[in-house]
Write a protein that holds these residues in place. Structure first.
Motif, mmCIF file in Angstrom:
data_model
loop_
_atom_site.group_PDB
_atom_site.id
_atom_site.type_symbol
_atom_site.label_atom_id
_atom_site.label_comp_id
_atom_site.label_asym_id
_atom_site.label_seq_id
_atom_site.Cartn_x
_atom_site.Cartn_y
_atom_site.Cartn_z
ATOM 1 N N GLU A 196 -35.679 53.772 9.883
ATOM 2 C CA GLU A 196 -34.513 53.237 9.189
ATOM 3 C C GLU A 196 -34.701 51.754 8.869
ATOM 4 O O GLU A 196 -34.311 51.283 7.788
ATOM 5 N N LEU A 197 -35.303 51.023 9.778
ATOM 6 C CA LEU A 197 -35.560 49.606 9.530
ATOM 7 C C LEU A 197 -36.582 49.429 8.407
ATOM 8 O O LEU A 197 -36.462 48.512 7.577
ATOM 9 N N CYS A 198 -37.560 50.316 8.337
ATOM 10 C CA CYS A 198 -38.526 50.274 7.238
ATOM 11 C C CYS A 198 -37.849 50.555 5.900
ATOM 12 O O CYS A 198 -38.222 49.970 4.876
ATOM 13 N N VAL A 199 -36.858 51.445 5.896
ATOM 14 C CA VAL A 199 -36.085 51.695 4.676
ATOM 15 C C VAL A 199 -35.434 50.407 4.197
ATOM 16 O O VAL A 199 -35.504 50.055 3.013
ATOM 17 N N THR A 217 -33.713 58.618 0.938
ATOM 18 C CA THR A 217 -33.356 60.000 0.616
ATOM 19 C C THR A 217 -33.837 60.954 1.696
ATOM 20 O O THR A 217 -33.086 61.829 2.157
ATOM 21 N N ALA A 218 -35.089 60.778 2.117
ATOM 22 C CA ALA A 218 -35.638 61.640 3.173
ATOM 23 C C ALA A 218 -34.861 61.473 4.469
ATOM 24 O O ALA A 218 -34.577 62.457 5.178
ATOM 25 N N MET A 219 -34.482 60.237 4.795
ATOM 26 C CA MET A 219 -33.750 59.990 6.031
ATOM 27 C C MET A 219 -32.391 60.680 6.014
ATOM 28 O O MET A 219 -32.004 61.346 6.981
ATOM 29 N N HIS A 220 -31.658 60.542 4.907
ATOM 30 C CA HIS A 220 -30.323 61.142 4.848
ATOM 31 C C HIS A 220 -30.400 62.674 4.782
ATOM 32 O O HIS A 220 -29.561 63.362 5.377
#
Length: 421
Positions: A196-199, A217-220
């Protein structure tokens, strides 16, 4: 893609998103008699009787304000009249939260901030907001990911919710993470906030922005899968918000900056210094105050402490002799007497999910006020006990605890909070 990702259409998108989120959490917004949530009390910011508002009047005002928000959103979507609709939405959301703190969901706070920025933004003759307002919204969006990630580099997340996030998807492919070494499981759980921090970092620079959009997008989508009924079974509002955030990432960060609509006739009008100062002050507060979350001077959800169990809380136990005095709808939140001491946990989080379909506000202030109203409503002042717990230490997971067994001790615990009725 460029012609569709216009500023006016983003405002319409967020108005639709707000409507969708309110629909997913309708028990927060509609009268309790309509939704069957009458046994769950509203918790205002202060005692509304002090300003002459009776409970019935408060319910009527709340219903009217909900209607106003819905109408204002449809005015933005259907008529494109955002200039005056957003200040109405901002004021209505603020009043709604004052009437019931349970509505202070993270997406409500986010919508309030957007509404304030859209209100203060300079607009052209066609009513289109200027690009600087969207730069501030992008900054706010990045801050959500930053604070959410930093809040998860925490003992409690790594040992509890992080393990659940790890276990849920892997068990579908037959992998039992409980057999892994503890250090391996902790590092694996830490990969979630690290990603998430990299996002957030990727969204900061133009060269990596599209990578950040795909990562967001992949995270969500991953969260939607893990939190779905097939996984951890979170509430509908959580699911809808993840969909909204995924779409927003594309709208705000993919490709070039948002363009004005083609029917815009002129450039933005000059904005007064006061409006510009207020816009920056709003963003500054949203960026600065989360630093004070752990010390108790800012709410956990307002600091984007999402899926993070380090929050302060109130634990409530009811004696066996008083269980029959609780409403039938509350029984689902009553725990078993596992240690045979005749005391049963009344789980406030389970009560919120069962009756209102949303998580309880993870804040000791709100949970104390909720417990106080539940106790008074049931007349069980002398048959309850519990404790108030502070936010946990980031490194050890330990909390300060204040136990209470008598009504005067319980009331004394509530004197530490500012915004309770």
């Amino acid at each position: 893609m460029t012609t569709r990702r216009t500023r006016g259409r983003f405002e319409a998108f967020w108005a639709i998103a707000l409507l969708a989120l309110m629909a997913a959490t309708f028990r927060l917004w509609l009268p309790a008699g309509w939704t069957g949530a009458g046994d769950y009390p509203a918790v205002p910011m202060f005692d509304l009787a002090n300003v002459g508002l009776a409970q019935q009047a408060t319910g009527l005002i709340s219903t009217v304000i909900t209607g106003v928000i819905v109408i204002a959103c449809w005015v933005i979507v259907g008529l494109g009249r955002a200039r005056w609709a957003w200040p109405i939405i901002a004021a209505s959301l603020a009043i709604s939260v004052v009437l019931d703190q349970h509505r202070l969901q993270p997406w409500v706070y986010q919508s309030f901030l957007y509404a304030v920025l859209f209100t203060l933004a300079p607009r052209n003759e066609s009513g289109q907001a200027s690009e600087p307002a969207f730069r501030l919204i992008r900054l706010l969006t990045i801050s959500v990911y930053v604070f959410s990630a930093v809040g998860k580099f925490d003992f409690q997340f790594l040992h509890t919710v992080g393990q659940d996030f790890l276990r849920a998807p892997l068990q579908w492919v037959g992998v039992d993470v409980s057999t892994w070494p503890v250090r391996t499981r902790l590092f694996a759980a830490a990969s979630f906030p690290a990603f998430e921090l990299c996002v957030a970092f990727a969204l900061c620079w133009s060269r990596t922005r599209m990578l950040g959009v795909w990562m967001a997008t992949a995270m969500h989508l991953g969260l939607l899968t893990v939190l779905s009924p097939l996984g951890l079974g979170h509430s509908p509002g959580v699911m809808v918000w993840n969909v909204v955030m995924a779409i927003q990432a594309w709208w705000l960060f993919a490709g070039p900056a948002l363009e004005p609509d083609r029917d815009a006739e002129s450039g933005p009008r000059p904005v007064g210094w006061l409006a510009s100062w207020l816009a920056w002050a709003t963003v500054a507060v949203a960026l600065l105050m989360p630093v004070f979350e752990r010390s108790g001077y800012w709410d956990h959800w307002l600091a984007w402490a999402l899926y993070s169990p380090h929050s302060s809380r109130v634990s409530l136990q009811v004696h066996e002799s008083a269980l029959e005095r609780l409403p039938a709808a509350w029984q689902v939140a009553v725990g078993a007497d596992e240690d045979a001491d005749r005391w049963h946990d009344l789980r406030l989080g389970s009560l919120s999910l069962a009756i209102r379909g949303v998580p309880a506000v993870p804040q000791a202030r709100y949970q104390w006020a909720l417990a106080n109203q539940l106790i008074q409503q049931s007349g069980i002042e002398n048959q309850v006990r519990g404790k108030v717990q502070s936010a946990s230490d980031r490194w050890t997971g330990e909390r300060d605890e204040q136990w209470w067994t008598r009504p005067d001790e319980f009331q004394a615990a509530g004197e530490a909070y500012w915004f309770v009725p």
